[in-house]
Design a protein around this motif. Sequence first.
Motif, PDB file in Angstrom:
ATOM      1  N   TYR A   1       3.908   6.440   5.543  1.00  0.00           N
ATOM      2  CA  TYR A   1       4.076   6.488   7.002  1.00  0.00           C
ATOM      3  C   TYR A   1       5.376   5.801   7.424  1.00  0.00           C
ATOM      4  CZ  TYR A   1      -0.548   8.454   7.461  1.00  0.00           C
ATOM      5  OH  TYR A   1      -1.622   9.309   7.374  1.00  0.00           O
ATOM      6  N   ALA A   2       5.787   4.791   6.658  1.00  0.00           N
ATOM      7  CA  ALA A   2       7.081   4.157   6.938  1.00  0.00           C
ATOM      8  C   ALA A   2       8.198   5.186   6.796  1.00  0.00           C
ATOM      9  CB  ALA A   2       7.308   2.984   5.984  1.00  0.00           C
ATOM     10  N   ILE A   3       8.110   6.032   5.774  1.00  0.00           N
ATOM     11  CA  ILE A   3       9.134   7.045   5.558  1.00  0.00           C
ATOM     12  C   ILE A   3       9.021   8.181   6.570  1.00  0.00           C
ATOM     13  CG2 ILE A   3       9.946   8.798   3.917  1.00  0.00           C
ATOM     14  CD1 ILE A   3      10.824   5.808   3.512  1.00  0.00           C
ATOM     15  N   LYS A   4       7.807   8.551   6.962  1.00  0.00           N
ATOM     16  CA  LYS A   4       7.651   9.549   8.027  1.00  0.00           C
ATOM     17  C   LYS A   4       8.381   9.097   9.287  1.00  0.00           C
ATOM     18  CE  LYS A   4       3.283  11.920   6.990  1.00  0.00           C
ATOM     19  NZ  LYS A   4       1.933  12.265   7.505  1.00  0.00           N
ATOM     20  N   SER A   5       8.202   7.841   9.626  1.00  0.00           N
ATOM     21  CA  SER A   5       8.855   7.278  10.803  1.00  0.00           C
ATOM     22  C   SER A   5      10.372   7.304  10.641  1.00  0.00           C
ATOM     23  CB  SER A   5       8.375   5.840  11.018  1.00  0.00           C
ATOM     24  OG  SER A   5       9.153   5.176  11.992  1.00  0.00           O
TER      25      SER A   5
ATOM     26  N   GLN B   1       8.612   5.285  -2.445  1.00  0.00           N
ATOM     27  CA  GLN B   1       9.065   6.295  -3.388  1.00  0.00           C
ATOM     28  C   GLN B   1       8.050   7.434  -3.507  1.00  0.00           C
ATOM     29  OE1 GLN B   1      12.183   6.002  -4.559  1.00  0.00           O
ATOM     30  NE2 GLN B   1      12.254   4.071  -3.419  1.00  0.00           N
ATOM     31  N   SER B   2       8.574   8.677  -3.541  1.00  0.00           N
ATOM     32  CA  SER B   2       7.720   9.851  -3.682  1.00  0.00           C
ATOM     33  C   SER B   2       8.556  10.997  -4.234  1.00  0.00           C
ATOM     34  CB  SER B   2       7.111  10.246  -2.328  1.00  0.00           C
ATOM     35  OG  SER B   2       8.133  10.740  -1.468  1.00  0.00           O
ATOM     36  N   GLU B   3       7.932  12.155  -4.416  1.00  0.00           N
ATOM     37  CA  GLU B   3       8.660  13.330  -4.890  1.00  0.00           C
ATOM     38  C   GLU B   3       9.717  13.775  -3.890  1.00  0.00           C
ATOM     39  OE1 GLU B   3       8.616  14.908  -7.859  1.00  0.00           O
ATOM     40  OE2 GLU B   3       7.405  13.184  -8.465  1.00  0.00           O
ATOM     41  N   THR B   4       9.473  13.516  -2.607  1.00  0.00           N
ATOM     42  CA  THR B   4      10.410  13.962  -1.567  1.00  0.00           C
ATOM     43  C   THR B   4      11.344  12.860  -1.084  1.00  0.00           C
ATOM     44  OG1 THR B   4       8.727  13.514   0.126  1.00  0.00           O
ATOM     45  CG2 THR B   4       8.847  15.759  -0.750  1.00  0.00           C
ATOM     46  N   PHE B   5      11.078  11.617  -1.470  1.00  0.00           N
ATOM     47  CA  PHE B   5      11.938  10.508  -1.048  1.00  0.00           C
ATOM     48  C   PHE B   5      12.194   9.618  -2.254  1.00  0.00           C
ATOM     49  CE2 PHE B   5      13.384   6.617   0.882  1.00  0.00           C
ATOM     50  CZ  PHE B   5      14.071   7.028   2.015  1.00  0.00           C
ATOM     51  N   LYS B   6      13.363   9.776  -2.860  1.00  0.00           N
ATOM     52  CA  LYS B   6      13.717   9.017  -4.055  1.00  0.00           C
ATOM     53  C   LYS B   6      15.003   8.233  -3.813  1.00  0.00           C
ATOM     54  CE  LYS B   6      11.555  12.356  -7.192  1.00  0.00           C
ATOM     55  NZ  LYS B   6      11.743  13.268  -8.343  1.00  0.00           N
ATOM     56  N   PHE B   7      14.970   7.381  -2.809  1.00  0.00           N
ATOM     57  CA  PHE B   7      16.133   6.582  -2.451  1.00  0.00           C
ATOM     58  C   PHE B   7      15.759   5.104  -2.538  1.00  0.00           C
ATOM     59  CE2 PHE B   7      16.496  10.633  -0.289  1.00  0.00           C
ATOM     60  CZ  PHE B   7      17.816  10.989  -0.500  1.00  0.00           C
ATOM     61  N   PRO B   8      16.711   4.242  -2.961  1.00  0.00           N
ATOM     62  CA  PRO B   8      16.422   2.805  -3.047  1.00  0.00           C
ATOM     63  C   PRO B   8      16.091   2.171  -1.702  1.00  0.00           C
ATOM     64  CG  PRO B   8      18.392   3.355  -4.284  1.00  0.00           C
ATOM     65  CD  PRO B   8      18.043   4.562  -3.489  1.00  0.00           C
ATOM     66  N   GLY B   9      16.577   2.783  -0.614  1.00  0.00           N
ATOM     67  CA  GLY B   9      16.325   2.204   0.703  1.00  0.00           C
ATOM     68  C   GLY B   9      16.942   3.032   1.809  1.00  0.00           C
ATOM     69  N   HIS B  10      17.003   2.425   2.993  1.00  0.00           N
ATOM     70  CA  HIS B  10      17.526   3.106   4.179  1.00  0.00           C
ATOM     71  C   HIS B  10      18.948   3.627   3.983  1.00  0.00           C
ATOM     72  CE1 HIS B  10      14.562   0.376   6.415  1.00  0.00           C
ATOM     73  NE2 HIS B  10      14.195   1.593   6.762  1.00  0.00           N
ATOM     74  N   THR B  11      19.830   2.746   3.487  1.00  0.00           N
ATOM     75  CA  THR B  11      21.262   3.043   3.471  1.00  0.00           C
ATOM     76  C   THR B  11      21.586   4.295   2.661  1.00  0.00           C
ATOM     77  OG1 THR B  11      21.738   0.683   3.709  1.00  0.00           O
ATOM     78  CG2 THR B  11      23.546   2.098   2.973  1.00  0.00           C
TER      79      THR B  11
ATOM     80  N   ASP C   1       0.844  -1.195   0.000  1.00  0.00           N
ATOM     81  CA  ASP C   1       0.000   0.000   0.000  1.00  0.00           C
ATOM     82  C   ASP C   1       0.883   1.251   0.000  1.00  0.00           C
ATOM     83  OD1 ASP C   1      -1.715   2.124   0.564  1.00  0.00           O
ATOM     84  OD2 ASP C   1      -2.931   0.970   1.954  1.00  0.00           O
ATOM     85  N   ASP C   2       0.728   2.093  -1.031  1.00  0.00           N
ATOM     86  CA  ASP C   2       1.530   3.315  -1.128  1.00  0.00           C
ATOM     87  C   ASP C   2       1.287   4.250   0.056  1.00  0.00           C
ATOM     88  OD1 ASP C   2       2.521   2.360  -3.478  1.00  0.00           O
ATOM     89  OD2 ASP C   2       1.377   3.699  -4.778  1.00  0.00           O
ATOM     90  N   LYS C   3       0.054   4.302   0.549  1.00  0.00           N
ATOM     91  CA  LYS C   3      -0.252   5.190   1.684  1.00  0.00           C
ATOM     92  C   LYS C   3       0.496   4.740   2.935  1.00  0.00           C
ATOM     93  CE  LYS C   3      -4.849   6.520   0.038  1.00  0.00           C
ATOM     94  NZ  LYS C   3      -6.308   6.475   0.303  1.00  0.00           N
ATOM     95  N   VAL C   4       0.548   3.445   3.160  1.00  0.00           N
ATOM     96  CA  VAL C   4       1.279   2.908   4.311  1.00  0.00           C
ATOM     97  C   VAL C   4       2.773   3.160   4.141  1.00  0.00           C
ATOM     98  CG1 VAL C   4       1.912   0.770   5.516  1.00  0.00           C
ATOM     99  CG2 VAL C   4      -0.471   1.220   4.945  1.00  0.00           C
ATOM    100  N   GLY C   5       3.247   3.076   2.905  1.00  0.00           N
ATOM    101  CA  GLY C   5       4.654   3.354   2.636  1.00  0.00           C
ATOM    102  C   GLY C   5       5.050   4.765   3.042  1.00  0.00           C
TER     103      GLY C   5
END
Length: 349
Positions: A100-104, A131-141, A94-98
């Motif tokens: 909140y994962a990034i907010k956290s 992935q979003s306009e403000t978060f374009k990274f493959p992952g945490h690292t 779910d993109d919406k849940v994703g």
Amino acid sequence: MIKNAENIIVGISIGDLNGIGSEVVLKTFEDSRMLELCTPVIFANVKILSFVKKSFESTSMLHGIDRLDQIVLGKINVLNVWNEGVDLNFGVNDDKVGKYAIKSFVAATKALKEGLVDVLVTAPINKYNIQSETFKFPGHTDYLDQELEGNALMLMVQDNLRVGLLTDHIPLNEVASHLTEELIRKKIETIKQSLIQDFSINKPKIAVLGLNPHCGDGGVIGTEDDAILKPALKKIFEKGTLVFGPFAADGFFGSNQYEKYDAVIATYHDQGLIPFKTLSFGNGVNYTAGLNKVRTSPDHGTAYDIAGKGIADYNSFKEAVYLAIDIYNSRNQYAEISEKPLKIKEKQS
């Protein structure tokens, strides 16, 4: 400064709420002895985690806070990063849940960067729905590499088995073009320094795996091992680093050669992670070496197939917490020794 155990603040990003992250986090801290080792702060929302807690019949007692200066030592603190409700559907991408994962994760990283938490342990995310306009990274690292000081390097750890990578999340057909003398030197220096300051190994021995089958068989199966890897490793060794290889990757782990070294560096992702997870799955930890702050995570993903069923194994997440604390303490001890070597020597004598 060496802290008392419960004064070590472990920041936790909650990951994908439709996956097993919240389950393994709550299960980890059901054991009250964990709260004698550290004080967790989960970056999420206390109402949502209370709902998750009930669905898994967890016995963890949650303490909701709205600011980090409200942390209570020895409690499972939940910082309300958002206040609105979130519809959870375990096992669903779910993109919406994703979001909140990034907010956290972003909030937890900010707290780590500012020294408001001592270490960061990240629950699994879905690399696609974050992935979003403000978060374009493959992952945490990749995000941590931008936000923190140093050069991030993924190091998989399970007891004395440590596997790092020269290249990580890139297509297989691009690996050879990324291998340069500068990259090899930089990655080996990062792992060497991590072994010294994070794992208290004074003279680490590092093995490097070859790129091609049988390390190229003298150029018959590729030239990169002879042309790039061998000369680079020779120069690094001559400057005092105990680095060995390249070794043929196919028999390196099966023959237990890895046990002779403090770390093994693979040339690409699956070359290192397949044997690592075969040997240690469920107990391994992903550690981001090379940065000025400590971040760990479990060695598994969101596991949508078992999410919401209450059967997730939390051992890898627990090991990630243990390793983060151990490395935090090792770094502080290393810093003390480095700043006051003469005084410490006098005390020992």
